[in-house]
Design a protein around this motif. Sequence first.
Motif, mmCIF file in Angstrom:
data_model
loop_
_atom_site.group_PDB
_atom_site.id
_atom_site.type_symbol
_atom_site.label_atom_id
_atom_site.label_comp_id
_atom_site.label_asym_id
_atom_site.label_seq_id
_atom_site.Cartn_x
_atom_site.Cartn_y
_atom_site.Cartn_z
ATOM 1 N N GLY A 184 -5.879 5.386 -2.018
ATOM 2 C CA GLY A 184 -4.549 5.249 -2.600
ATOM 3 C C GLY A 184 -3.836 6.579 -2.784
ATOM 4 O O GLY A 184 -2.645 6.623 -3.083
ATOM 5 N N GLN A 185 -4.572 7.665 -2.567
ATOM 6 C CA GLN A 185 -3.994 9.014 -2.687
ATOM 7 C C GLN A 185 -3.451 9.537 -1.363
ATOM 8 O O GLN A 185 -3.183 10.724 -1.222
ATOM 9 N N TRP A 186 -3.281 8.644 -0.393
ATOM 10 C CA TRP A 186 -2.888 9.073 0.950
ATOM 11 C C TRP A 186 -1.667 9.987 0.986
ATOM 12 O O TRP A 186 -1.660 10.941 1.765
ATOM 13 N N PRO A 187 -0.588 9.791 0.177
ATOM 14 C CA PRO A 187 0.548 10.717 0.300
ATOM 15 C C PRO A 187 0.197 12.135 -0.135
ATOM 16 O O PRO A 187 0.698 13.100 0.435
ATOM 17 N N ARG A 188 -0.677 12.251 -1.129
ATOM 18 C CA ARG A 188 -1.093 13.571 -1.583
ATOM 19 C C ARG A 188 -1.891 14.288 -0.494
ATOM 20 O O ARG A 188 -1.771 15.504 -0.332
ATOM 21 N N TRP A 189 -2.715 13.545 0.230
ATOM 22 C CA TRP A 189 -3.484 14.137 1.329
ATOM 23 C C TRP A 189 -2.540 14.663 2.403
ATOM 24 O O TRP A 189 -2.734 15.755 2.930
ATOM 25 N N ILE A 190 -1.536 13.874 2.739
ATOM 26 C CA ILE A 190 -0.580 14.298 3.771
ATOM 27 C C ILE A 190 0.198 15.519 3.296
ATOM 28 O O ILE A 190 0.397 16.479 4.054
ATOM 29 N N GLU A 191 0.623 15.512 2.031
ATOM 30 C CA GLU A 191 1.348 16.671 1.506
ATOM 31 C C GLU A 191 0.475 17.922 1.471
ATOM 32 O O GLU A 191 0.953 19.024 1.735
ATOM 33 N N ALA A 192 -0.823 17.747 1.191
ATOM 34 C CA ALA A 192 -1.741 18.893 1.217
ATOM 35 C C ALA A 192 -1.865 19.448 2.626
ATOM 36 O O ALA A 192 -1.903 20.664 2.826
ATOM 37 N N LEU A 193 -1.918 18.572 3.626
ATOM 38 C CA LEU A 193 -1.988 19.026 5.020
ATOM 39 C C LEU A 193 -0.709 19.763 5.409
ATOM 40 O O LEU A 193 -0.754 20.777 6.133
ATOM 41 N N PHE A 208 0.834 -1.202 0.000
ATOM 42 C CA PHE A 208 0.000 0.000 0.000
ATOM 43 C C PHE A 208 0.869 1.252 0.000
ATOM 44 O O PHE A 208 0.557 2.245 -0.668
ATOM 45 N N TRP A 209 1.962 1.215 0.736
ATOM 46 C CA TRP A 209 2.889 2.352 0.784
ATOM 47 C C TRP A 209 3.419 2.660 -0.614
ATOM 48 O O TRP A 209 3.325 3.788 -1.092
ATOM 49 N N PHE A 210 3.969 1.638 -1.267
ATOM 50 C CA PHE A 210 4.577 1.877 -2.574
ATOM 51 C C PHE A 210 3.544 2.173 -3.656
ATOM 52 O O PHE A 210 3.821 2.955 -4.572
ATOM 53 N N CYS A 211 2.358 1.596 -3.565
ATOM 54 C CA CYS A 211 1.300 1.948 -4.516
ATOM 55 C C CYS A 211 0.911 3.416 -4.359
ATOM 56 O O CYS A 211 0.550 4.073 -5.331
ATOM 57 N N GLY A 212 1.012 3.929 -3.148
ATOM 58 C CA GLY A 212 0.679 5.331 -2.915
ATOM 59 C C GLY A 212 1.645 6.299 -3.552
ATOM 60 O O GLY A 212 1.280 7.434 -3.857
#
Length: 128
Positions: free
Chosen positions: A115-124, A53-57
């Motif tokens: 699957g967009q979790w890294p983008r959410w964190i970067e937006a925060l 899941f990490w790498f797919c993100g």
Amino acid sequence: MLSGLRYGYFWWLFGWCAVAAALVLSLLPSSAPVLPHWNDKLQHALGYFLLTFWFCGIYPRQRYWLVALAMFGMGVLVEVLQGVMHLGRQAEWRDLLADAVGIVPAVLLALTPLGQWPRWIEALIRRA
């Protein structure tokens, strides 16, 4: 390569550190349990779920199949090394099945908006 992430190399480096940790923990002698109260197959499934899941993100959807293949390849490598290292561990095909039980749902979940979790964190981070 990393789906246009602002901190893509951080995500990538952290992911590879997690892979290295998983490899080390998987190859420790069997007298040193990682999570002693957890079922071994559950550990495999959860570990491979999280890594996949990490790498797919952080990779584009077109590469999810490569991520899944790489994770399964890592599982095969671990089993082969456990079989030849003679450190009290043994290769077991059911471990590969447990790895796949973690990999497949991770890819499927990554195909959802989660699957967009890294983008959410970067937006925060940008808002902070």
